[in-house]
Design a protein around this motif. Structure first.
Motif, PDB file in Angstrom:
ATOM      1  N   SER A  87       0.870  -1.179   0.000  1.00 17.34           N
ATOM      2  CA  SER A  87       0.000   0.000   0.000  1.00 17.34           C
ATOM      3  C   SER A  87       0.913   1.237   0.000  1.00 17.34           C
ATOM      4  O   SER A  87       1.892   1.251  -0.739  1.00 17.34           O
ATOM      5  N   HIS A  88       0.640   2.209   0.852  1.00 16.59           N
ATOM      6  CA  HIS A  88       1.444   3.449   0.810  1.00 16.59           C
ATOM      7  C   HIS A  88       1.761   3.913   2.222  1.00 16.59           C
ATOM      8  O   HIS A  88       1.078   3.546   3.173  1.00 16.59           O
ATOM      9  N   ILE A  89       2.821   4.732   2.360  1.00 14.37           N
ATOM     10  CA  ILE A  89       3.123   5.298   3.680  1.00 14.37           C
ATOM     11  C   ILE A  89       3.080   6.823   3.650  1.00 14.37           C
ATOM     12  O   ILE A  89       3.198   7.460   4.690  1.00 14.37           O
ATOM     13  N   TYR A  98      -3.331   4.752  10.178  1.00 12.65           N
ATOM     14  CA  TYR A  98      -3.616   3.437   9.575  1.00 12.65           C
ATOM     15  C   TYR A  98      -3.748   3.489   8.055  1.00 12.65           C
ATOM     16  O   TYR A  98      -3.482   2.508   7.366  1.00 12.65           O
ATOM     17  N   ASP A  99      -4.158   4.632   7.505  1.00  8.76           N
ATOM     18  CA  ASP A  99      -4.378   4.797   6.061  1.00  8.76           C
ATOM     19  C   ASP A  99      -3.076   4.504   5.316  1.00  8.76           C
ATOM     20  O   ASP A  99      -2.121   5.258   5.415  1.00  8.76           O
ATOM     21  N   GLY A 100      -3.035   3.398   4.622  1.00  6.63           N
ATOM     22  CA  GLY A 100      -1.839   3.001   3.868  1.00  6.63           C
ATOM     23  C   GLY A 100      -0.868   2.200   4.709  1.00  6.63           C
ATOM     24  O   GLY A 100      -0.468   1.077   4.341  1.00  6.63           O
ATOM     25  N   ASN A 132       3.616   8.465  -3.321  1.00  7.19           N
ATOM     26  CA  ASN A 132       2.559   9.439  -3.548  1.00  7.19           C
ATOM     27  C   ASN A 132       1.200   8.829  -3.884  1.00  7.19           C
ATOM     28  O   ASN A 132       0.588   9.136  -4.905  1.00  7.19           O
ATOM     29  N   GLU A 133       0.722   7.972  -2.990  1.00  8.73           N
ATOM     30  CA  GLU A 133      -0.639   7.442  -3.223  1.00  8.73           C
ATOM     31  C   GLU A 133      -1.665   8.543  -2.992  1.00  8.73           C
ATOM     32  O   GLU A 133      -2.689   8.600  -3.667  1.00  8.73           O
ATOM     33  N   GLU A 134      -1.400   9.448  -2.054  1.00 11.54           N
ATOM     34  CA  GLU A 134      -2.440  10.418  -1.689  1.00 11.54           C
ATOM     35  C   GLU A 134      -2.658  11.499  -2.751  1.00 11.54           C
ATOM     36  O   GLU A 134      -3.758  12.032  -2.872  1.00 11.54           O
ATOM     37  N   GLY A 135      -1.618  11.874  -3.460  1.00  7.60           N
ATOM     38  CA  GLY A 135      -1.812  12.854  -4.528  1.00  7.60           C
ATOM     39  C   GLY A 135      -2.104  14.259  -4.042  1.00  7.60           C
ATOM     40  O   GLY A 135      -2.568  15.116  -4.793  1.00  7.60           O
ATOM     41  N   GLU A 197     -11.252   0.838   6.024  1.00  6.53           N
ATOM     42  CA  GLU A 197     -12.370   1.176   5.126  1.00  6.53           C
ATOM     43  C   GLU A 197     -12.464   2.666   4.858  1.00  6.53           C
ATOM     44  O   GLU A 197     -12.816   3.116   3.779  1.00  6.53           O
ATOM     45  N   GLN A 198     -12.185   3.464   5.859  1.00  5.62           N
ATOM     46  CA  GLN A 198     -12.239   4.933   5.764  1.00  5.62           C
ATOM     47  C   GLN A 198     -13.675   5.438   5.601  1.00  5.62           C
ATOM     48  O   GLN A 198     -13.891   6.591   5.241  1.00  5.62           O
ATOM     49  N   GLY A 199     -14.622   4.603   5.853  1.00  2.00           N
ATOM     50  CA  GLY A 199     -16.030   4.991   5.774  1.00  2.00           C
ATOM     51  C   GLY A 199     -16.809   4.288   6.876  1.00  2.00           C
ATOM     52  O   GLY A 199     -16.243   3.560   7.686  1.00  2.00           O
ATOM     53  N   SER A 386     -11.668   9.180   8.404  1.00  2.00           N
ATOM     54  CA  SER A 386     -10.323   9.033   7.832  1.00  2.00           C
ATOM     55  C   SER A 386      -9.911  10.374   7.229  1.00  2.00           C
ATOM     56  O   SER A 386     -10.712  11.303   7.139  1.00  2.00           O
ATOM     57  N   HIS A 387      -8.604  10.446   6.851  1.00  2.00           N
ATOM     58  CA  HIS A 387      -8.049  11.746   6.413  1.00  2.00           C
ATOM     59  C   HIS A 387      -8.314  12.767   7.510  1.00  2.00           C
ATOM     60  O   HIS A 387      -8.636  13.920   7.271  1.00  2.00           O
ATOM     61  N   ASN A 388      -8.093  12.271   8.734  1.00  2.00           N
ATOM     62  CA  ASN A 388      -8.377  13.014   9.964  1.00  2.00           C
ATOM     63  C   ASN A 388      -7.573  12.324  11.065  1.00  2.00           C
ATOM     64  O   ASN A 388      -7.520  11.097  11.127  1.00  2.00           O
TER      65      ASN A 388
HETATM   66 MN    MN Z   1      -5.781   8.346   1.920  1.00  2.00          MN
END
Ligand code: MN
Ligand code: HGY
Ligand code: MN
Length: 415
Positions: A87-89, A98-100, A132-135, A197-199, A386-388
């Motif tokens: 995944s991504h870091i 946890y995201d990535g 750069n997964e997040e962009g 899941e981020q949701g 998520s993204h938080n």
């Molecule tokens: Mn993300």
């Protein structure tokens, strides 16, 4: 080599996984237990160095490619296409831990558990983190995995300019991750990614694991609105070319379109900059982004067209110049049904409740789907956040996801 029937009882070490998640979260740590590891910043480099160190400690062969993707490989009994996970870091500026990170570190935990058990697999195993997964600093998102699998052009991405004015290829050199390995060559036997899941769905339905069926389409557009800076007090309303008002109107219309369309359509205005951004000056310029997504390509195109028509109309009406730049555009992706079914079967056999669901977020896995059987595993996100920095998934849920990952990897690697 343990008896074959003990392998299905093999489990990951949840404590070790959580310790690695905590250690990685210390790189780029921000208040509230979150992280800020924007792609190719010094914080991202610290995280990269830490994970590369773990890969080497696990005896993996580590390579860095020309867009900075890092792939660790554990050799197999045969030199055939590997089973791949990762995944991504990199993170957003207000990221969770946890995201990535979960997908990368659970991949390493799978390797560590197989090492501990002395299990050798016929196929090599690969664990990657992609650039750069997040962009969010450099667009588009899923950049590294897109270049890795041939969906994005290397030279174009190396030349991309960040929101803080840096050139991606130069930043790669600056942090020491301008690798030599070629891109768009590596083909996995299959790809499986674990992600939070981020949701709100899994938590709301009290389900432990999702077998992810695909990823929705993504459309990112940057609008530059050029009006006329003027005095807030002396300029009559009908004589204004107010970039601030037009930006707000576009935001309202994007939301109105999404609500009217319903279904999976979403619209987000995440970034708005006004110039000169002063209380008594009519904004002469606005720079804003619109993120549109839908599970169905035709509907996403419809939303794009409706917004484009509105932008043209309001630009003419308000006497402003509006230019636009596509930051990202990916069509919806369907994952491999046999892989999805395998995730479901393994999760259930391990005693976890499981459902199928699509992903609202983009993921590196979507770049592998055209080239090899691909699927994802989700575990719940507390309050769907998520993204938080408040992003949270409980240790037993992390462990459940990593154990499903372990068994999927074992199943596909012909141990
Ligand atoms: Mn993300
Ligand atoms: O934007 C996304 O869906 C992902 O977080 N890059
Ligand atoms: Mn992610």
């Amino acid at each position: 080599m343990p008896e074959v029937n003990t392998i299905s009882e093999l489990r990951i070490n949840g404590g070790r996984l959580c310790r690695r998640i905590e250690a990685l979260a210390a790189t780029g740590a921000i208040e509230g237990d979150g992280v800020c590891r924007l792609a190719l910043t010094d914080e991202d480099r610290k995280g990269r160095d830490l994970v590369c160190g773990w890969m080497k400690q696990l005896g993996m062969r580590v390579s860095v490619d020309r867009i900075g993707n890092v792939v660790g490989v554990r050799g197999g009994l045969e030199d055939v296409a590997p089973v791949m996970t990762g995944s991504h870091i990199d993170s957003v500026a207000t990221g969770g831990r946890y995201d990535g990170a979960l997908g990368v570190l659970a991949g390493l935990e799978v390797i560590a558990s197989l090492n501990d058990a002395g299990v050798n697999t016929r196929r090599p195993l690969a664990v990657a983190f992609f650039t750069n997964e997040e962009g969010v600093r450099f667009a588009p998102d899923m950049m590294g995995s897109g270049v890795h699998q041939g969906a994005l052009d290397l030279e174009e991405m190396l030349a991309s300019r960040s929101i803080d004015g840096k050139i991606l290829g130069e930043e790669l050199k600056r942090i020491g991750y301008a690798g030599a390995t070629g891109v768009n060559r590596f083909r996995a036997h299959c790809f499986i990614e674990l992600h939070v899941e981020q949701g709100p769905v899994l938590e709301r339905e009290a389900i432990g694991v999702a077998a992810v069926t695909g990823v929705q389409g993504i459309s990112w557009t940057e609008y530059r609105i050029d009006g006329t800076a003027n005095h807030a007090g002396t300029t009559p309303m009908h004589l204004r070319q107010d970039a601030g008002y037009v930006a707000a109107a576009i935001a309202v219309e994007a939301r109105r379109i999404a609500i009217e369309m319903g279904g999976s359509q979403v619209a987000t205005v995440g970034a708005v900059e006004l110039v000169p951004n002063l209380v008594n000056v009519i904004a002469g310029q606005a720079l804003m982004t619109v993120d549109l997504r839908n599970m169905e390509e035709a509907l996403l195109q419809g939303a794009e067209q409706r917004l484009a028509d509105f932008v043209n109309q309001i630009g003419a009406r308000e006497g402003v110049e509006i230019s636009q730049r596509k930051l990202a555009r990916f069509e919806p992706v369907a994952f491999d049904d046999a892989m999805v079914a395998l995730v479901e079967e393994i999760a259930t056999s391990l005693g976890f409740s499981c459902r199928r669901m699509p992903s609202g977020a983009g993921h590196d896995a979507q770049m592998f789907a055209p080239n090899c059987p691909t699927a994802m595993i989700f575990v719940p996100s507390k309050d769907g956040i998520s993204h938080n920095v408040a992003e949270y998934t409980a240790p037993q849920e992390l462990e459940a996801g990593a154990n499903v990952l372990l068994q999927v990897v074992l199943n596909k690697s012909d141990y």
